[in-house]
Write a protein that holds these residues in place. Structure first.
Motif, mmCIF file in Angstrom:
data_model
loop_
_atom_site.group_PDB
_atom_site.id
_atom_site.type_symbol
_atom_site.label_atom_id
_atom_site.label_comp_id
_atom_site.label_asym_id
_atom_site.label_seq_id
_atom_site.Cartn_x
_atom_site.Cartn_y
_atom_site.Cartn_z
ATOM 1 N N LYS A 17 0.811 -1.226 0.000
ATOM 2 C CA LYS A 17 0.000 0.000 0.000
ATOM 3 C C LYS A 17 0.841 1.272 0.000
ATOM 4 N N ILE A 18 2.078 1.203 0.514
ATOM 5 C CA ILE A 18 2.911 2.407 0.515
ATOM 6 C C ILE A 18 3.985 2.372 -0.563
ATOM 7 N N CYS A 19 4.217 1.198 -1.146
ATOM 8 C CA CYS A 19 5.211 1.054 -2.204
ATOM 9 C C CYS A 19 4.518 0.662 -3.508
ATOM 10 N N GLY A 20 4.068 -0.555 -3.590
ATOM 11 C CA GLY A 20 3.334 -1.016 -4.756
ATOM 12 C C GLY A 20 4.202 -1.503 -5.895
ATOM 13 N N GLY A 21 5.519 -1.256 -5.815
ATOM 14 C CA GLY A 21 6.384 -1.636 -6.921
ATOM 15 C C GLY A 21 6.130 -0.764 -8.134
ATOM 16 N N CYS A 22 7.128 -0.598 -8.978
ATOM 17 C CA CYS A 22 6.962 0.205 -10.196
ATOM 18 C C CYS A 22 6.207 -0.628 -11.218
ATOM 19 N N ARG A 23 4.995 -0.219 -11.521
ATOM 20 C CA ARG A 23 4.166 -0.958 -12.464
ATOM 21 C C ARG A 23 4.737 -0.897 -13.877
ATOM 22 N N ALA A 24 5.415 0.211 -14.206
ATOM 23 C CA ALA A 24 6.000 0.345 -15.541
ATOM 24 C C ALA A 24 7.165 -0.618 -15.720
ATOM 25 N N ARG A 25 8.040 -0.723 -14.707
ATOM 26 C CA ARG A 25 9.163 -1.653 -14.820
ATOM 27 C C ARG A 25 8.672 -3.096 -14.867
ATOM 28 N N ALA A 26 7.638 -3.386 -14.082
ATOM 29 C CA ALA A 26 7.059 -4.732 -14.118
ATOM 30 C C ALA A 26 6.554 -5.049 -15.526
ATOM 31 N N TYR A 27 5.872 -4.090 -16.132
ATOM 32 C CA TYR A 27 5.306 -4.306 -17.461
ATOM 33 C C TYR A 27 6.390 -4.466 -18.516
ATOM 34 N N HIS A 28 7.388 -3.591 -18.493
ATOM 35 C CA HIS A 28 8.418 -3.651 -19.523
ATOM 36 C C HIS A 28 9.343 -4.841 -19.338
ATOM 37 N N SER A 29 9.356 -5.426 -18.140
ATOM 38 C CA SER A 29 10.176 -6.606 -17.885
ATOM 39 C C SER A 29 9.443 -7.898 -18.233
ATOM 40 N N THR A 30 8.124 -7.923 -17.973
ATOM 41 C CA THR A 30 7.376 -9.180 -18.100
ATOM 42 C C THR A 30 6.191 -9.117 -19.058
ATOM 43 N N GLY A 31 5.748 -7.902 -19.427
ATOM 44 C CA GLY A 31 4.531 -7.772 -20.220
ATOM 45 C C GLY A 31 3.278 -7.776 -19.366
ATOM 46 N N ASN A 32 3.451 -7.801 -18.037
ATOM 47 C CA ASN A 32 2.332 -7.859 -17.097
ATOM 48 C C ASN A 32 2.471 -6.714 -16.100
ATOM 49 N N TYR A 33 1.557 -5.746 -16.157
ATOM 50 C CA TYR A 33 1.680 -4.585 -15.266
ATOM 51 C C TYR A 33 1.341 -4.894 -13.818
ATOM 52 N N LEU A 34 0.868 -6.105 -13.540
ATOM 53 C CA LEU A 34 0.578 -6.501 -12.161
ATOM 54 C C LEU A 34 1.676 -7.391 -11.571
ATOM 55 N N ALA A 35 2.713 -7.649 -12.344
ATOM 56 C CA ALA A 35 3.807 -8.512 -11.872
ATOM 57 C C ALA A 35 4.665 -7.777 -10.843
ATOM 58 N N GLU A 36 5.596 -8.506 -10.226
ATOM 59 C CA GLU A 36 6.487 -7.878 -9.246
ATOM 60 C C GLU A 36 7.495 -6.973 -9.937
ATOM 61 N N ASP A 37 7.984 -6.004 -9.196
ATOM 62 C CA ASP A 37 8.981 -5.061 -9.701
ATOM 63 C C ASP A 37 10.342 -5.749 -9.731
ATOM 64 N N PRO A 38 10.974 -5.874 -10.918
ATOM 65 C CA PRO A 38 12.244 -6.603 -10.994
ATOM 66 C C PRO A 38 13.392 -5.917 -10.272
ATOM 67 N N TYR A 39 13.253 -4.628 -9.919
ATOM 68 C CA TYR A 39 14.328 -3.911 -9.222
ATOM 69 C C TYR A 39 14.325 -4.152 -7.713
ATOM 70 N N CYS A 40 13.268 -4.748 -7.197
ATOM 71 C CA CYS A 40 13.113 -4.831 -5.747
ATOM 72 C C CYS A 40 13.930 -5.972 -5.156
ATOM 73 N N ASN A 41 14.746 -5.653 -4.140
ATOM 74 C CA ASN A 41 15.541 -6.668 -3.444
ATOM 75 C C ASN A 41 14.878 -7.149 -2.152
ATOM 76 N N TYR A 42 13.809 -6.503 -1.753
ATOM 77 C CA TYR A 42 13.155 -6.864 -0.497
ATOM 78 C C TYR A 42 12.505 -8.244 -0.625
ATOM 79 N N GLN A 43 12.644 -9.062 0.418
ATOM 80 C CA GLN A 43 12.055 -10.404 0.418
ATOM 81 C C GLN A 43 10.919 -10.443 1.441
ATOM 82 N N PRO A 44 9.697 -10.279 0.982
ATOM 83 C CA PRO A 44 8.573 -10.224 1.927
ATOM 84 C C PRO A 44 8.136 -11.618 2.377
ATOM 85 N N ARG A 45 7.494 -11.635 3.521
ATOM 86 C CA ARG A 45 6.814 -12.838 3.966
ATOM 87 C C ARG A 45 5.347 -12.688 3.644
ATOM 88 N N LYS A 46 4.690 -13.779 3.414
ATOM 89 C CA LYS A 46 3.292 -13.749 2.998
ATOM 90 C C LYS A 46 2.457 -13.011 4.032
#
Length: 344
Positions: free
Chosen positions: A313-342
């Motif tokens: 809710k405060i980050c959300g990942g870059c939707r543009a980078r997700a899209y240009h990396s995978t073709g899916n604007y809802l995918a994870e941000d490829p630049y993010c190094n954070y490892q979240p827990r479910k």
């Protein structure tokens, strides 16, 4: 906020240009009458900050008519320029028509590095001259800096220059591979580790300056502020300005949209998905009903790490980078190094 690309005409040839801007206006650019109609549409349901951008907006002959009309209709009009075309007279016109803030891009701490980035000799001196004219006209200004591997080592010196020039804010932009930026090689593109290093450094500056600081296309900045620095709020040293309000990292489709020079509406200028055209539909209808916008506002639809992250809710990942990396604007941000827990 709405970023409105009033033209793709530009006098520079920047290596990273999102718009791949050229030396002429698009033949199907919105007319001044259509611009007035769009402003009427906007004020019918909202009162956002309008960023007049490009290309170079000062190359549009009727730009002051558009700005003045928006100001008269009660909108907060700001302008993003490269500074080289600002003159004392144009600065006074900006003031007269109600431009509330101007952003000028500085991407190097020296004439050589900035001019190499902008690919026009004299761009640095032109930008500084334009800033002086803006200051003399009594308009507040901010400096925008696009960060790449080529200039990341200059960031402290660029930031010191921002302070010296008397800006009210420093906004950094992390390169998204769109437009001419798609053709940049590894010499320019930050690694995820370098990206994170830049964000940590920038966050540390919050306690050292009265400038408003904002990281754009870098939503992990807000995760880092919260996780590593224990800071909440909007990520700026001074939140008193009417232009400093921001609620989360990636605002595309949530609190921000982009309108192209031909009227196409997208979540942001780096995620130019066609959500409708203001020549055919009302902006109000597009904003409320476009499926892409609805998806971006439903954080439960986000996938990969972003889908399980407590900072969605405060980050959300870059939707543009997700899209240009995978073709899916809802995918994870490829630049993010954070490892979240479910999330529970």
């Amino acid at each position: 906020m709405i970023a409105w690309e009033v033209t793709r005409n530009c006098n520079l040839n920047c290596v990273h240009c999102r718009a791949s801007a050229g030396k002429a206006s698009h033949p199907e650019e919105l007319s001044v009458e259509e611009c007035f109609q769009l402003i009427d549409d906007i004020v019918s349901f909202s009162a956002p900050v309008i960023i007049l951008t490009g290309g170079e907006p000062l190359l549009r002959e009727d730009i002051f008519d558009i700005a003045e009309y928006g100001n008269r209709r009660g909108l907060r009009m700001v302008m993003a320029v490269n500074g080289t075309l600002v003159t004392p007279e144009k600065a006074r016109q900006m003031k007269r028509v109600g431009i509330r803030r101007i952003s000028v891009s500085i991407d190097g701490a020296t004439p050589e590095s900035h001019d190499n980035f902008r690919r026009v000799k004299g761009a640095f001196s032109g930008a500084l001259s334009g800033i002086e004219d803006i200051k003399n006209a009594g308009i507040e200004f901010q400096i925008n800096t696009t960060i790449t591997r080529k200039n990341m080592h200059e960031l402290p010196d660029i930031h010191a220059l921002v302070v010296k020039l008397g800006a009210v804010a420093h906004h950094i932009f992390v390169l998204v591979p769109t437009g001419r930026g798609k053709d940049l090689d590894e010499e320019h593109n930050l690694s995820s580790e370098e990206y994170e290093k830049v964000l940590y450094w920038f966050c540390e500056q919050e306690d050292k300056t009265s400038l408003q600081l904002k990281a754009t296309c870098a939503p992990q900045y807000y995760q880092i502020r919260k996780e590593s620095f224990g800071k909440s709020g909007n990520g700026m040293a001074d939140s008193s300005s009417e232009f400093s309000s921001t609620t989360r990292g990636c605002l595309g489709g949530v609190g921000f949209c982009f309108i192209s020079n031909t009227g196409k509406v997208s979540p942001c200028g780096y995620l130019e998905l066609d959500c409708g055209n203001v020549r055919e539909k009302s902006l109000k209808g597009i904003w409320a009903n476009a499926q892409v916008f609805r998806d971006l506002r439903d954080f439960k639809r986000y996938e990969g790490k972003c889908g399980i992250c407590k900072f969605v809710k405060i980050c959300g990942g870059c939707r543009a980078r997700a899209y240009h990396s995978t073709g899916n604007y809802l995918a994870e941000d490829p630049y993010c190094n954070y490892q979240p827990r479910k999330r529970k």
